[in-house]
Design a protein around this motif. Structure first.
Motif, PDB file in Angstrom:
ATOM      1  N   LEU A 127      30.449 -77.875 -99.843  1.00  0.00           N
ATOM      2  CA  LEU A 127      30.214 -78.807 -98.436  1.00  0.00           C
ATOM      3  C   LEU A 127      31.602 -79.329 -97.199  1.00  0.00           C
ATOM      4  N   ASP A 128      31.348 -79.423 -96.297  1.00  0.00           N
ATOM      5  CA  ASP A 128      31.912 -79.203 -95.696  1.00  0.00           C
ATOM      6  C   ASP A 128      32.165 -81.074 -94.645  1.00  0.00           C
ATOM      7  N   PHE A 129      32.994 -81.705 -95.489  1.00  0.00           N
ATOM      8  CA  PHE A 129      32.885 -83.277 -93.861  1.00  0.00           C
ATOM      9  C   PHE A 129      34.080 -83.079 -93.206  1.00  0.00           C
ATOM     10  N   GLU A 130      34.008 -82.802 -91.694  1.00  0.00           N
ATOM     11  CA  GLU A 130      34.540 -82.743 -90.898  1.00  0.00           C
ATOM     12  C   GLU A 130      34.163 -82.688 -89.491  1.00  0.00           C
ATOM     13  N   ASP A 131      35.212 -83.929 -88.884  1.00  0.00           N
ATOM     14  CA  ASP A 131      34.827 -82.985 -86.717  1.00  0.00           C
ATOM     15  C   ASP A 131      36.217 -81.815 -86.538  1.00  0.00           C
ATOM     16  N   THR A 132      35.428 -81.005 -85.599  1.00  0.00           N
ATOM     17  CA  THR A 132      36.516 -79.982 -85.545  1.00  0.00           C
ATOM     18  C   THR A 132      36.860 -79.935 -84.021  1.00  0.00           C
ATOM     19  N   GLU A 133      35.654 -81.055 -83.232  1.00  0.00           N
ATOM     20  CA  GLU A 133      36.307 -81.359 -81.873  1.00  0.00           C
ATOM     21  C   GLU A 133      37.747 -81.626 -81.345  1.00  0.00           C
ATOM     22  N   PRO A 134      38.150 -81.444 -80.649  1.00  0.00           N
ATOM     23  CA  PRO A 134      40.243 -81.260 -80.608  1.00  0.00           C
ATOM     24  C   PRO A 134      39.907 -82.947 -80.533  1.00  0.00           C
ATOM     25  N   VAL A 135      40.972 -83.530 -80.774  1.00  0.00           N
ATOM     26  CA  VAL A 135      41.732 -85.211 -80.650  1.00  0.00           C
ATOM     27  C   VAL A 135      41.803 -85.455 -79.399  1.00  0.00           C
ATOM     28  N   GLY A 136      41.535 -86.494 -78.763  1.00  0.00           N
ATOM     29  CA  GLY A 136      41.455 -86.933 -77.926  1.00  0.00           C
ATOM     30  C   GLY A 136      42.677 -87.074 -77.351  1.00  0.00           C
ATOM     31  N   GLU A 137      43.211 -88.267 -76.642  1.00  0.00           N
ATOM     32  CA  GLU A 137      44.118 -87.866 -75.140  1.00  0.00           C
ATOM     33  C   GLU A 137      44.676 -88.959 -76.354  1.00  0.00           C
ATOM     34  N   HIS A 138      43.905 -90.161 -76.566  1.00  0.00           N
ATOM     35  CA  HIS A 138      44.827 -91.410 -77.230  1.00  0.00           C
ATOM     36  C   HIS A 138      45.517 -90.501 -78.779  1.00  0.00           C
ATOM     37  N   TYR A 139      44.637 -90.322 -78.961  1.00  0.00           N
ATOM     38  CA  TYR A 139      45.265 -89.956 -80.506  1.00  0.00           C
ATOM     39  C   TYR A 139      46.337 -88.736 -80.689  1.00  0.00           C
ATOM     40  N   ALA A 140      46.293 -87.520 -79.646  1.00  0.00           N
ATOM     41  CA  ALA A 140      47.621 -86.644 -79.487  1.00  0.00           C
ATOM     42  C   ALA A 140      48.397 -87.366 -78.601  1.00  0.00           C
ATOM     43  N   GLU A 141      49.038 -88.251 -78.298  1.00  0.00           N
ATOM     44  CA  GLU A 141      49.708 -89.242 -77.320  1.00  0.00           C
ATOM     45  C   GLU A 141      50.439 -89.814 -78.986  1.00  0.00           C
ATOM     46  N   TYR A 146      54.757 -89.643 -82.489  1.00  0.00           N
ATOM     47  CA  TYR A 146      55.461 -89.552 -83.895  1.00  0.00           C
ATOM     48  C   TYR A 146      56.032 -88.375 -84.058  1.00  0.00           C
ATOM     49  N   VAL A 147      55.843 -87.373 -83.708  1.00  0.00           N
ATOM     50  CA  VAL A 147      56.705 -86.175 -83.771  1.00  0.00           C
ATOM     51  C   VAL A 147      57.867 -86.466 -82.576  1.00  0.00           C
ATOM     52  N   GLU A 148      58.141 -86.811 -81.515  1.00  0.00           N
ATOM     53  CA  GLU A 148      59.435 -87.519 -80.911  1.00  0.00           C
ATOM     54  C   GLU A 148      60.471 -88.720 -81.965  1.00  0.00           C
ATOM     55  N   GLN A 149      59.184 -89.346 -82.435  1.00  0.00           N
ATOM     56  CA  GLN A 149      60.659 -90.649 -83.251  1.00  0.00           C
ATOM     57  C   GLN A 149      60.872 -89.960 -84.823  1.00  0.00           C
ATOM     58  N   SER A 150      60.403 -89.170 -85.195  1.00  0.00           N
ATOM     59  CA  SER A 150      61.059 -87.858 -86.377  1.00  0.00           C
ATOM     60  C   SER A 150      61.882 -87.316 -86.262  1.00  0.00           C
ATOM     61  N   LEU A 151      61.739 -86.541 -84.265  1.00  0.00           N
ATOM     62  CA  LEU A 151      63.043 -85.859 -84.836  1.00  0.00           C
ATOM     63  C   LEU A 151      64.495 -86.582 -84.023  1.00  0.00           C
ATOM     64  N   GLN A 152      63.996 -87.366 -83.340  1.00  0.00           N
ATOM     65  CA  GLN A 152      65.394 -88.559 -83.193  1.00  0.00           C
ATOM     66  C   GLN A 152      66.075 -89.120 -84.409  1.00  0.00           C
ATOM     67  N   ALA A 167      43.518 -80.867 -84.340  1.00  0.00           N
ATOM     68  CA  ALA A 167      44.830 -81.908 -84.308  1.00  0.00           C
ATOM     69  C   ALA A 167      45.717 -80.694 -83.415  1.00  0.00           C
ATOM     70  N   CYS A 168      45.741 -79.448 -83.912  1.00  0.00           N
ATOM     71  CA  CYS A 168      46.432 -78.257 -83.033  1.00  0.00           C
ATOM     72  C   CYS A 168      46.252 -78.161 -81.609  1.00  0.00           C
ATOM     73  N   THR A 169      45.854 -78.681 -80.593  1.00  0.00           N
ATOM     74  CA  THR A 169      45.516 -78.361 -79.428  1.00  0.00           C
ATOM     75  C   THR A 169      46.761 -77.578 -78.349  1.00  0.00           C
ATOM     76  N   GLU A 170      46.499 -77.353 -77.764  1.00  0.00           N
ATOM     77  CA  GLU A 170      47.042 -75.701 -77.508  1.00  0.00           C
ATOM     78  C   GLU A 170      48.590 -77.271 -76.254  1.00  0.00           C
ATOM     79  N   ASP A 171      47.789 -78.000 -75.997  1.00  0.00           N
ATOM     80  CA  ASP A 171      48.755 -79.557 -74.904  1.00  0.00           C
ATOM     81  C   ASP A 171      49.043 -79.779 -76.511  1.00  0.00           C
ATOM     82  N   VAL A 172      48.846 -79.929 -77.708  1.00  0.00           N
ATOM     83  CA  VAL A 172      50.267 -80.674 -78.673  1.00  0.00           C
ATOM     84  C   VAL A 172      50.978 -79.676 -79.282  1.00  0.00           C
TER      85      VAL A 172
END
Length: 187
Positions: A127-141, A146-152, A167-172
């Motif tokens: 049984l799969d519990f999931e939503d495979t739609e690409p994340v929205g822009e708000h969540y992607a940002e 978070y990644v940028e802060q971690s890099l710093q 999670a891993c859209t082309e833009d992200v």
């Protein structure tokens, strides 16, 4: 290229605990129900699995983080989870393994969970519990921030772990890779 075994051993024994790695991607929980099938249901022609044990494990990018933590790396994870019981199980597993999960962003979608029913040695159902739609822009940002802060704050590497769960859209990915290259951090 030859590997200097002594240097490699020295690194593994003495320096791997200093390595800081961020795993970014599709966080999942793998849940297993183990049992034995000894009869068929009187309600429908399906096997009845008498469950004897359960197991929860980290899946997807969470498994990648788990493996790095097992090696001794200072591991953190970033991705998405829902506001549900499955998320709490993930967070408990991260805590138990010493994985920093400040990068887990909660959203209004289920935590990706793969539930498997095993009868004897045979997988009977998943049984799969999931939503495979690409994340929205708000969540992607929020993820990119978070990644940028971690890099710093200092990372030795970033691992992008894509399982096609949104999670891993082309833009992200492009933006994370560009930012890692700008900071001279392997990705």
């Amino acid at each position: 290229m030859t590997v200097d075994r002594k240097k490699l051993l020295d690194f593994v024994l003495n320096d791997i605990a200093k390595v800081r790695i961020l795993v970014v991607g599709d966080v999942m929980l793998d849940r297993y129900y183990y049992g034995e099938v000894t009869r068929i249901s009187p309600e429908a022609p399906v096997p009845i699995n008498h469950v004897t044990s359960t197991k929860d494990t980290l899946g997807g990018s969470a498994n990648v983080a788990h493996n790095l933590a097992l090696l001794g790396c200072r591991t953190s994870i970033a991705g998405f989870a829902g506001n549900d019981y499955h998320c709490q199980t993930l967070l408990d597993k991260f805590t138990a393994r010493g994985i920093d999960y400040k990068g887990i962003i909660r959203r209004e979608a289920p935590t990706t969970t793969k539930l498997r029913v095993i009868g004897g040695h045979q997988q009977m159902l998943r049984l799969d519990f999931e939503d495979t739609e690409p994340v929205g822009e708000h969540y992607a940002e929020r993820l990119i921030d978070y990644v940028e802060q971690s890099l710093q704050n200092g990372l030795d590497a970033v691992v992008i772990s894509d399982y096609g769960k949104g999670a891993c859209t082309e833009d992200v990915c492009t933006r994370i890779i560009d930012e890692c290259h700008n900071m001279a951090v392997p990705v």
